[in-house]
Design an enzyme around this catalytic site. Structure first.
Site, PDB file in Angstrom:
ATOM      1  N   ALA A 126       0.834  -1.193  -0.124  1.00  0.00           N
ATOM      2  CA  ALA A 126       0.113  -0.002  -0.003  1.00  0.00           C
ATOM      3  C   ALA A 126       0.823   1.318   0.209  1.00  0.00           C
ATOM      4  CB  ALA A 126      -0.924  -0.123   0.970  1.00  0.00           C
ATOM      5  N   SER A 127       0.230   2.258  -0.607  1.00  0.00           N
ATOM      6  CA  SER A 127       1.338   3.581  -0.861  1.00  0.00           C
ATOM      7  C   SER A 127       0.175   4.811  -0.792  1.00  0.00           C
ATOM      8  CB  SER A 127       2.003   3.525  -2.055  1.00  0.00           C
ATOM      9  OG  SER A 127       2.791   4.803  -2.402  1.00  0.00           O
ATOM     10  N   SER A 129      -0.226   8.924   0.751  1.00  0.00           N
ATOM     11  CA  SER A 129       0.402  10.281   0.550  1.00  0.00           C
ATOM     12  C   SER A 129       1.434  10.477   1.714  1.00  0.00           C
ATOM     13  CB  SER A 129      -0.510  11.594   0.661  1.00  0.00           C
ATOM     14  OG  SER A 129      -1.285  11.494   1.741  1.00  0.00           O
ATOM     15  N   ILE A 130       1.016   9.854   2.958  1.00  0.00           N
ATOM     16  CA  ILE A 130       2.027   9.950   4.269  1.00  0.00           C
ATOM     17  C   ILE A 130       2.936   8.984   4.242  1.00  0.00           C
ATOM     18  CG2 ILE A 130       1.806  10.191   6.644  1.00  0.00           C
ATOM     19  CD1 ILE A 130       0.759  12.460   5.437  1.00  0.00           C
ATOM     20  N   GLN A 132       3.870   4.372   3.477  1.00  0.00           N
ATOM     21  CA  GLN A 132       3.648   3.268   2.755  1.00  0.00           C
ATOM     22  C   GLN A 132       4.032   1.895   3.441  1.00  0.00           C
ATOM     23  OE1 GLN A 132       6.204   3.819  -0.850  1.00  0.00           O
ATOM     24  NE2 GLN A 132       7.641   2.371  -0.108  1.00  0.00           N
ATOM     25  N   LYS A 147       5.252  -0.211   8.380  1.00  0.00           N
ATOM     26  CA  LYS A 147       4.922   1.168   7.912  1.00  0.00           C
ATOM     27  C   LYS A 147       5.901   2.158   7.979  1.00  0.00           C
ATOM     28  CE  LYS A 147       0.740   4.266   8.036  1.00  0.00           C
ATOM     29  NZ  LYS A 147      -0.688   4.377   8.323  1.00  0.00           N
ATOM     30  N   ASP A 282     -11.189   7.150   9.832  1.00  0.00           N
ATOM     31  CA  ASP A 282     -10.966   6.995   8.325  1.00  0.00           C
ATOM     32  C   ASP A 282     -11.353   5.757   7.537  1.00  0.00           C
ATOM     33  OD1 ASP A 282      -9.760   8.055   5.907  1.00  0.00           O
ATOM     34  OD2 ASP A 282      -7.492   7.440   6.324  1.00  0.00           O
TER      35      ASP A 282
END
Length: 517
Positions: A126-127, A129-130, A132, A147, A282
């Site tokens: 997963a990648s 903006s903050i 990956q 992470k 989220d």
């Protein structure tokens, strides 16, 4: 120069997608409208305005994308087409190189990556903006997820937030709704969310707290954090294996009860909000999976805890009373709650506000979720709030965003889910626990330590309250005069001491100059 270059790029994107026209079109000042006409001369903007706004934010980078996602929940601030387009924003950010990720992990722990993990997958799963995420295996064989914070984010965030604050100040000064919508407070909250996400230890702490809260519910799983491998830039957690909740057919083929899954999602949301006052904020489909392992079959799996919401006891009670009043169609009570909380001016006529709320909500009852859009209901409520000068509460922005996410998940899983009837019994039980005997006993337990401290002082307090008023006042006056005399002596000592020090310094300098010493 870095700030100037960023500003030039932003101006270019604004002009390229016609965002200047969108931003200035709502202002009523004549000179602003004239400026809009001059700036749009000769430009051809064929795409719809909402699409141009979304594309422009994507072009400006991940921070503006995140701001657009938060802004999409403020349907009181945006027209419908804007909010619908911004809701489509996704963090489609290319991953940074695997070699750089390895270097960041080694720098965070001060050891070679081979000394930390038996294996480390170079390709991220997963990648965003903050950060990956990479899968790895510890030396003892445990499968984990690593992470890694994206490098250089703090400088970019601070630069862009400075520009957003400036824009918010202009909106508040020039826009007719600027003061009511509190744009500076919205940007300030966005600032907090982003900086919280930049500290991965905070995210790990959020996950640990949520894991404890949800332990007894047996409806949702939260990964365990390995604290010996958690830093502000890299965290290591238990690897979770599940099916993304967006893959409905795969879940159904595995035998998962989809309608029950939808109801469980509503239960999880309202439990986190009203029981704990601490909720995962989220909850888009990318962060929610479902376990199909035999031991945990059908349970939710929550991921990514960078953004969580908290509510005070006042917020919880106010929201619960509003929800219950809505479910009972007691619109007069809803209007009274708005007045009691100070969200509307005290001069507001309750009967007028009641009628406006009834016109918004009544058409949506007794209909399945597939025929109800909470977004549309909220939009109409916000339009009504503008008419009655309702002050939007920034601390509830995350709750509104999460509620819309829950709506999306519910519609995706079971279009026939009746959100109102599913939530109503839970809220009624919660209110009974708050105002019934169980709530009274629980509050007495919480206040017991204070009572223990006060009981020994009770005789003295009673004695003081029974003394003649004149004696108490005379004693208080004497104590006050004594305290004033002490303060005066202290100030005199400070002044005289300071003068003595200054005089000593002057004399010393004179003696040195005259070479007497």
């Amino acid at each position: 120069m870095r700030h100037l270059a960023r500003l030039v790029f932003i101006v270019f994107v604004v002009l390229r997608y016609g965002l200047d026209e969108l931003a200035l079109s709502s202002f009523r000042q004549r000179w602003v409208r004239l400026l809009v006409r001059l700036m749009t001369v000769g430009r051809r903007l064929d795409a719809p305005r909402g699409e141009r706004l979304r594309l422009g934010l994507e072009r400006l980078g991940p921070i503006f994308v995140k701001f657009g996602q938060v802004l999409s929940t403020r349907r009181d601030l945006l027209p419908t087409d804007f909010a619908d387009e911004l809701a489509k924003l996704q963090d489609r950010v290319p991953p940074f190189p695997a070699a750089q990720a390895r270097q960041l992990v080694e720098r965070a722990f001060g050891r070679p990556i081979d000394a930390l993990f038996a294996s480390f997958e170079a390709e991220p799963v997963a990648s965003a903006s903050i950060a990956q995420v990479h899968f790895a295996t510890l030396k003892d064989g445990r499968e984990v997820a690593v992470k890694v914070l994206r490098p250089g984010m703090l400088e970019v965030i601070d630069d862009d937030l400075t520009l957003m604050r400036t824009l918010a100040r202009w909106v508040e000064r020039l826009s007719a709704d600027g003061k009511r919508l509190k744009p500076r407070e919205v940007v300030a909250e966005f600032d907090n969310y982003l900086h919280d996400e930049l500290d991965l230890v905070r995210e790990a702490a959020n996950a640990a707290h949520l894991r404890r809260n949800m332990a007894g519910l047996n409806l949702v799983m939260v990964p365990e954090m390995y604290w010996e491998l958690c830093t502000s830039s890299v965290i290591v957690m238990e690897r979770m294996n599940g099916v993304p909740i967006s893959q409905r057919e795969r879940l159904s083929d595995a035998g998962v009860d989809i309608p029950k899954l939808a109801r469980d999602g509503v239960t999880i949301f309202f439990t986190q909000v009203f029981r704990d006052g601490f909720f995962h904020a989220d909850m888009h489909p990318g962060n929610i999976q479902v376990s199909i392992a035999p031991a945990t079959f059908g349970r939710y799996i929550a991921l990514d805890f960078g953004i969580v919401g908290t509510l005070t006891e006042f917020d919880k009670e106010y929201l619960a009373q509003n929800f219950i009043a809505f479910f009972r169609r007691d619109y007069k009570r809803v209007a009274e709650l708005h007045v009691e909380s100070g969200w509307v001016p005290p001069t507001t006529r309750v009967d007028e506000l009641e009628g406006a709320i009834r016109a918004v909500c009544e058409p949506h009852f007794d209909r399945p979720l597939k025929d109800i859009s909470l977004g549309q209901v909220l939009l109409r409520l916000f339009q009504t709030s503008r008419r009655f000068n309702v002050e939007i509460q920034p601390q509830l922005v995350l709750l509104q965003k999460t509620l819309l996410n829950v709506e999306g998940l519910g519609r995706q899983l079971d279009p026939n889910l009746d959100l109102w009837n599913t939530a109503k019994p839970f809220l009624e039980r919660w209110m009974n626990d708050q105002i019934g005997w169980r709530g009274l006993i629980e509050r007495l337990k919480n206040e017991a330590p204070r009572y223990v401290q006060l009981l020994p002082e009770l005789p003295r307090l009673v004695h003081q309250s029974l003394q003649p008023r004149g004696v108490s006042e005379q004693r208080a006056l004497e104590d006050l005069l004594l305290e004033q005399r002490r303060t005066n002596r202290l100030l005199q000592g400070i002044v005289y001491g300071g003068l003595g020090v200054v005089l000593g310094i002057v004399v010393t300098q004179l003696l040195l100059r005259w070479q007497i010493w």
